[in-house]
Design an enzyme around this catalytic site. Structure first.
Site, PDB file in Angstrom:
ATOM      1  N   ARG A  15      -9.492  12.632  -2.267  1.00 52.97           N
ATOM      2  CA  ARG A  15      -9.562  12.864  -3.705  1.00 52.97           C
ATOM      3  C   ARG A  15     -10.989  12.642  -4.211  1.00 52.97           C
ATOM      4  NH1 ARG A  15      -4.813   8.835  -5.467  1.00 52.97           N
ATOM      5  NH2 ARG A  15      -5.624   7.773  -3.609  1.00 52.97           N
ATOM      6  N   LYS A  74     -10.598   5.236  -5.428  1.00 49.03           N
ATOM      7  CA  LYS A  74     -10.094   4.032  -4.775  1.00 49.03           C
ATOM      8  C   LYS A  74     -11.074   2.876  -4.907  1.00 49.03           C
ATOM      9  CE  LYS A  74      -6.799   3.527  -2.861  1.00 49.03           C
ATOM     10  NZ  LYS A  74      -5.521   3.025  -3.447  1.00 49.03           N
ATOM     11  N   TYR A  93      -9.194   2.775  -9.376  1.00 46.75           N
ATOM     12  CA  TYR A  93      -8.074   1.950  -8.945  1.00 46.75           C
ATOM     13  C   TYR A  93      -8.650   0.771  -8.167  1.00 46.75           C
ATOM     14  CZ  TYR A  93      -4.735   5.700 -10.035  1.00 46.75           C
ATOM     15  OH  TYR A  93      -3.969   6.638 -10.679  1.00 46.75           O
ATOM     16  N   HIS A  95      -6.737  -2.603  -7.708  1.00 45.17           N
ATOM     17  CA  HIS A  95      -5.686  -3.358  -7.013  1.00 45.17           C
ATOM     18  C   HIS A  95      -6.228  -4.687  -6.481  1.00 45.17           C
ATOM     19  CE1 HIS A  95      -2.948   0.007  -7.325  1.00 45.17           C
ATOM     20  NE2 HIS A  95      -3.831   0.816  -6.772  1.00 45.17           N
ATOM     21  N   GLU A 117      -5.089   1.084 -12.949  1.00 43.88           N
ATOM     22  CA  GLU A 117      -3.682   0.695 -12.826  1.00 43.88           C
ATOM     23  C   GLU A 117      -3.246  -0.378 -13.817  1.00 43.88           C
ATOM     24  OE1 GLU A 117      -5.798  -2.143 -10.001  1.00 43.88           O
ATOM     25  OE2 GLU A 117      -5.976  -0.021 -10.540  1.00 43.88           O
ATOM     26  N   ASP A 269      -0.321  -1.112  -1.436  1.00 45.08           N
ATOM     27  CA  ASP A 269      -1.665  -1.430  -1.935  1.00 45.08           C
ATOM     28  C   ASP A 269      -1.647  -2.590  -2.923  1.00 45.08           C
ATOM     29  OD1 ASP A 269      -0.421  -0.044  -3.965  1.00 45.08           O
ATOM     30  OD2 ASP A 269      -1.921   1.541  -4.116  1.00 45.08           O
TER      31      ASP A 269
END
Length: 373
Positions: A15, A74, A93, A95, A117, A269
């Site tokens: 992506r 990511k 993102y 996480h 997120e 994740d």
């Protein structure tokens, strides 16, 4: 504002964080967008496509990371930590509850970490996570059923069955966006579908959404154990924004599953909700076997359908990038409480309560830096 979009370097991550339409929108608003050469190739977007939309193509990661706002897909990888600096903004993102090394690097360098997120509306929906949850939910069934095939180490069960033969039992723990989309796919393929959730009102909604097509069961340890034992495909679809996923399926439960059954944990994740998911896998080697059960533990499931995922993601992220670029961080935080919830790290502090709890670190109120708002 100067905005950098790097090539994603996480393994099998195809992506990219912006489309040409997003570049055009930012460029027309007076912002400079720098794209690392080749960043869009995995999503079928060429450097020329970006140039036509107004981007500047650069050829090194250093040039990208020199910009004041970095927009990614990511979490940064260890080799990217060297580029972190004080007051630089990274919007991606993150996480962090499951990525302590990333958190430490952001804190140490006093880099501003803004997580897709954890941007959360008043109704608890997660607008920047939703499209990836939709994709991950649907892909969890697609991938899980593939590894239910005998040629891929599964027990050799067809999702729909055939006349005279039972369909596969698909058990989904969690009735949110991921679980709902997993159910859509499994129902469409003719499987027997069971959804467990602690929210009885949500189970009522799901029964209205899929009348006569699913079983809904209250989620508790006893019921989970019973349903796991019967599952051909078990999907973990539990999420607590910013926090580690709770371990709802124990190793003893997994041991009761038949050999060749499949477990897919979409929350891997965030640490995973299934105890036997003890490692993260990749799209190249997505499955490992434990207690005779295939475990699919890929942390970037939407990366397998990168073109669809890129456009779905940037449809929702680009407007926030534009607001951030137009208004600046402080002004946007004061005006937009939804965006403010995306703040994870600021000036060396954890400013999101669930993230701090997941990392076992001290939580600092964001308002202590910016005042109320």
């Amino acid at each position: 504002m100067k905005i950098g979009v790097p090539m994603e370097i996480k393994r099998n991550e195809n992506r990219v964080a912006i489309t040409p339409a997003g570049v055009m929108m930012l460029s027309q608003a007076g912002h400079d967008v720098y794209i690392e050469s080749g960043a869009g190739v995995g999503s079928n977007i060429s450097d020329e496509d970006y140039k036509k939309a107004g981007a500047v193509i650069v050829h090194t990661a250093e040039e990208i990371w020199a910009q004041e706002l970095i927009v990614k897909v990511k979490e940064p990888q260890p080799q990217e930590f060297q580029f972190f600096r004080k007051d630089q903004m990274i919007f991606t993102y993150l996480h962090l509850a499951a990525e302590p090394e990333v958190a430490e690097a952001l804190i140490e360098n006093q880099t501003i970490g803004i997580a897709y997120e954890t941007i959360q509306k008043e109704n608890d929906t997660l607008p920047l996570l939703t499209p990836m949850s939709e994709i991950a939910g649907r892909m969890s069934v697609q991938a899980g059923l593939r590894f239910l095939e005998k040629i891929h180490g599964g027990k050799g069960v067809l999702a729909s069955g055939v006349p005279g033969v039972e369909p596969a039992n698909v058990v989904i723990i969690g009735g949110g966006i991921v679980g709902t989309n997993a159910a859509k796919m499994a129902i469409g393929l003719g499987a027997n579908v069971t959804i467990l959730d602690i929210n009885i009102e949500r189970l009522r909604e799901l029964e209205d959404l899929f009348p006569g097509k699913i079983r809904t069961i209250a989620s508790n340890e006893f019921n989970i154990a019973q349903e796991v034992e019967k599952a051909d495909l078990l999907i973990g679809a539990v999420l607590i924004p910013g926090a580690k996923a709770p371990k709802l399926v124990t190793e003893e439960m997994v041991k009761t599953m038949e050999d060749g059954s499949v477990v897919v944990d979409v929350a891997v994740d965030q640490g995973g909700s299934i105890e036997t998911i003890d490692r993260i896998t990749t799209h190249e080697e997505p499955v490992y076997v434990k207690h005779g059960v295939n475990h699919y533990a890929v942390a970037n499931i939407p990366g397998a359908v990168s073109t669809t995922a890129t456009y779905a993601l940037t449809n929702v992220t680009a407007p926030y990038v534009l607001k951030l670029a137009n208004q600046g961080l402080q002004e946007l935080i004061k005006k937009d409480k939804v965006f403010a919830r995306g703040m994870n790290t600021y000036r060396g502090k954890i400013v999101h309560e669930a993230v701090a709890e997941g990392l076992d670190k001290r939580y600092t109120e964001l308002s202590s830096f910016f005042g109320d708002g």
